[in-house]
Design a protein around this motif. Structure first.
Motif, PDB file in Angstrom:
ATOM      1  N   LEU A 195       0.823  -1.212   0.000  1.00 15.58           N
ATOM      2  CA  LEU A 195       0.000   0.000   0.000  1.00 15.58           C
ATOM      3  C   LEU A 195       0.857   1.262   0.000  1.00 15.58           C
ATOM      4  CD1 LEU A 195      -2.820  -0.901   2.578  1.00 15.58           C
ATOM      5  CD2 LEU A 195      -2.716  -1.385   0.122  1.00 15.58           C
ATOM      6  N   GLU A 196       2.119   1.102   0.374  1.00 19.85           N
ATOM      7  CA  GLU A 196       2.979   2.271   0.526  1.00 19.85           C
ATOM      8  C   GLU A 196       3.302   2.955  -0.791  1.00 19.85           C
ATOM      9  OE1 GLU A 196       6.411   1.398   2.901  1.00 19.85           O
ATOM     10  OE2 GLU A 196       5.236   0.317   4.402  1.00 19.85           O
ATOM     11  N   CYS A 197       3.105   2.253  -1.913  1.00 12.77           N
ATOM     12  CA  CYS A 197       3.378   2.891  -3.200  1.00 12.77           C
ATOM     13  C   CYS A 197       2.249   3.832  -3.612  1.00 12.77           C
ATOM     14  CB  CYS A 197       3.620   1.844  -4.286  1.00 12.77           C
ATOM     15  SG  CYS A 197       2.211   0.775  -4.632  1.00 12.77           S
ATOM     16  N   HIS A 198       1.213   3.929  -2.777  1.00 11.67           N
ATOM     17  CA  HIS A 198       0.081   4.811  -3.090  1.00 11.67           C
ATOM     18  C   HIS A 198      -0.037   5.944  -2.075  1.00 11.67           C
ATOM     19  CE1 HIS A 198      -1.145   1.993  -6.143  1.00 11.67           C
ATOM     20  NE2 HIS A 198      -1.196   1.026  -5.264  1.00 11.67           N
ATOM     21  N   LEU A 199       1.094   6.356  -1.522  1.00 14.23           N
ATOM     22  CA  LEU A 199       1.079   7.381  -0.484  1.00 14.23           C
ATOM     23  C   LEU A 199       1.425   8.765  -1.006  1.00 14.23           C
ATOM     24  CD1 LEU A 199       2.760   5.481   2.509  1.00 14.23           C
ATOM     25  CD2 LEU A 199       0.344   5.587   1.852  1.00 14.23           C
ATOM     26  N   HIS A 230      -4.727   8.770  -5.653  1.00 20.20           N
ATOM     27  CA  HIS A 230      -5.986   8.633  -4.933  1.00 20.20           C
ATOM     28  C   HIS A 230      -6.518   7.198  -4.996  1.00 20.20           C
ATOM     29  CE1 HIS A 230      -6.339  13.048  -4.636  1.00 20.20           C
ATOM     30  NE2 HIS A 230      -5.829  13.050  -5.846  1.00 20.20           N
ATOM     31  N   TYR A 231      -5.620   6.257  -5.276  1.00 18.27           N
ATOM     32  CA  TYR A 231      -6.075   4.892  -5.532  1.00 18.27           C
ATOM     33  C   TYR A 231      -6.690   4.230  -4.306  1.00 18.27           C
ATOM     34  CZ  TYR A 231      -6.073   0.114  -7.344  1.00 18.27           C
ATOM     35  OH  TYR A 231      -6.460  -1.142  -7.760  1.00 18.27           O
ATOM     36  N   LEU A 232      -6.121   4.442  -3.134  1.00 18.56           N
ATOM     37  CA  LEU A 232      -6.666   3.787  -1.942  1.00 18.56           C
ATOM     38  C   LEU A 232      -8.068   4.303  -1.622  1.00 18.56           C
ATOM     39  CD1 LEU A 232      -3.533   3.581   0.391  1.00 18.56           C
ATOM     40  CD2 LEU A 232      -4.442   1.876  -1.197  1.00 18.56           C
ATOM     41  N   LEU A 262     -10.315   2.683  -4.115  1.00 18.42           N
ATOM     42  CA  LEU A 262     -10.605   1.304  -3.733  1.00 18.42           C
ATOM     43  C   LEU A 262     -11.621   1.245  -2.593  1.00 18.42           C
ATOM     44  CD1 LEU A 262      -7.154  -0.557  -3.746  1.00 18.42           C
ATOM     45  CD2 LEU A 262      -9.061  -0.869  -5.338  1.00 18.42           C
ATOM     46  N   ALA A 263     -11.473   2.140  -1.623  1.00 19.19           N
ATOM     47  CA  ALA A 263     -12.402   2.159  -0.500  1.00 19.19           C
ATOM     48  C   ALA A 263     -13.822   2.447  -0.981  1.00 19.19           C
ATOM     49  CB  ALA A 263     -11.960   3.204   0.524  1.00 19.19           C
ATOM     50  N   ARG A 264     -13.962   3.393  -1.887  1.00 18.44           N
ATOM     51  CA  ARG A 264     -15.273   3.705  -2.457  1.00 18.44           C
ATOM     52  C   ARG A 264     -15.831   2.512  -3.216  1.00 18.44           C
ATOM     53  NH1 ARG A 264     -18.466   8.302  -1.376  1.00 18.44           N
ATOM     54  NH2 ARG A 264     -17.135  10.137  -1.155  1.00 18.44           N
ATOM     55  N   VAL A 302      -7.121  -0.790   3.563  1.00 23.01           N
ATOM     56  CA  VAL A 302      -7.291   0.205   2.502  1.00 23.01           C
ATOM     57  C   VAL A 302      -8.049   1.420   3.030  1.00 23.01           C
ATOM     58  CG1 VAL A 302      -8.497   0.659   0.330  1.00 23.01           C
ATOM     59  CG2 VAL A 302      -7.109  -1.408   0.576  1.00 23.01           C
ATOM     60  N   ASN A 303      -9.158   1.177   3.739  1.00 27.13           N
ATOM     61  CA  ASN A 303      -9.953   2.287   4.266  1.00 27.13           C
ATOM     62  C   ASN A 303      -9.170   3.106   5.282  1.00 27.13           C
ATOM     63  OD1 ASN A 303     -13.118   2.336   3.588  1.00 27.13           O
ATOM     64  ND2 ASN A 303     -12.375   0.241   3.407  1.00 27.13           N
ATOM     65  N   THR A 304      -8.444   2.429   6.163  1.00 28.89           N
ATOM     66  CA  THR A 304      -7.739   3.146   7.218  1.00 28.89           C
ATOM     67  C   THR A 304      -6.581   3.957   6.673  1.00 28.89           C
ATOM     68  OG1 THR A 304      -8.335   1.408   8.797  1.00 28.89           O
ATOM     69  CG2 THR A 304      -6.568   2.904   9.431  1.00 28.89           C
ATOM     70  N   VAL A 305      -5.790   3.370   5.784  1.00 32.76           N
ATOM     71  CA  VAL A 305      -4.663   4.120   5.221  1.00 32.76           C
ATOM     72  C   VAL A 305      -5.170   5.278   4.357  1.00 32.76           C
ATOM     73  CG1 VAL A 305      -2.596   3.987   3.786  1.00 32.76           C
ATOM     74  CG2 VAL A 305      -3.143   2.114   5.331  1.00 32.76           C
ATOM     75  N   ALA A 306      -6.279   5.070   3.655  1.00 34.46           N
ATOM     76  CA  ALA A 306      -6.877   6.178   2.893  1.00 34.46           C
ATOM     77  C   ALA A 306      -7.288   7.305   3.840  1.00 34.46           C
ATOM     78  CB  ALA A 306      -8.077   5.681   2.097  1.00 34.46           C
TER      79      ALA A 306
END
Length: 223
Positions: free
Chosen positions: A117-121, A126-128, A131-133, A182-186
């Motif tokens: 997930l760190e590559c989306h920081l 806005h990928y995470l 994904l959450a949506r 995913v939701n939490t990191v977003a």
């Protein structure tokens, strides 16, 4: 560990009408990234395709349809485009776990997933949130499996680590972990952008590894 979107390949034409050219690729990428952002903010089904085209600077009202065909194709192309970096990291981390000679553990598997997930920081990623949506609206990540073959390997290894737990429950707990992560990191990223993150992000992510690992290994409910 973070990977900028500019290092990923541009999305390939999906409807056969675009000839390969740098201008067309740039337009498709601009539309795709703006769609990801708007879907993340407003919801997958709530954003008119015309709004995406306008936000991406396209004067043609049907620019999105021209380049991607329809909404579902656009959604899949976003996942296909973004999944490359995360899949590479997951595959590398799984290979490291297997080759280390040490027993594979639940926390090791969770940490390997969290690393992907760190590559989306990055700020423009806005990928995470996307994904959450998607998972909230569609009930799962089904339909977004592009480039994510390693997820099946994760659950197979987890079943071997937890042989006494019913296989279906192992897979459900892993899905709960992925969705929650995913939701939490977003949410952390949104707080970071707003300047309200309660602690440094690396420490928060490491705490998630501990928390999710304990949840996966929790005793099975009698029911």
């Amino acid at each position: 560990m973070a990977t900028s979107s500019r290092h990923l390949d541009a999305p390939s034409p999906s409807n056969g009408r675009d000839r390969p050219n740098s201008r067309g690729d740039a337009t498709r990428l601009r539309i795709l990234l703006k769609a990801e952002e708007l879907f993340a903010e407003r919801g997958i089904d709530a954003v008119p395709l015309r709004d995406i085209g306008v936000a991406a600077g396209q004067k043609n009202n049907v620019a999105v349809q021209y380049h991607f065909g329809d909404r579902e194709t656009l959604v899949r192309e976003i996942a296909k485009y973004r999944a490359q970096a995360g899949e590479k990291i997951r595959s590398e981390r799984l290979a490291d776990l297997v080759s280390s000679g040490e027993p594979v553990t639940v926390s090791g598997l969770v940490r390997a997933f969290m690393a992907s997930l760190e590559c989306h920081l990055e700020p423009n990623d806005h990928y995470l949130a996307f994904l959450a949506r998607y998972a909230a609206e569609r009930g799962s990540y089904a339909g977004l499996e592009h480039g994510s073959s390693s997820i099946g390997t994760f659950t197979a290894m987890l079943r071997r680590v937890l042989p006494k737990m019913p296989a279906g429950l192992v897979e459900e707990r892993w899905m709960v972990m992925m969705t929650s992560a995913v939701n939490t990191v977003a949410r952390y990223l949104s707080a970071q952008r707003a300047g309200t993150l309660p602690a440094p992000l690396p420490g928060l992510i490491e705490d998630l590894v501990v928390f999710f690992s304990a949840g996966i290994e929790a005793p099975v409910s009698p029911r």
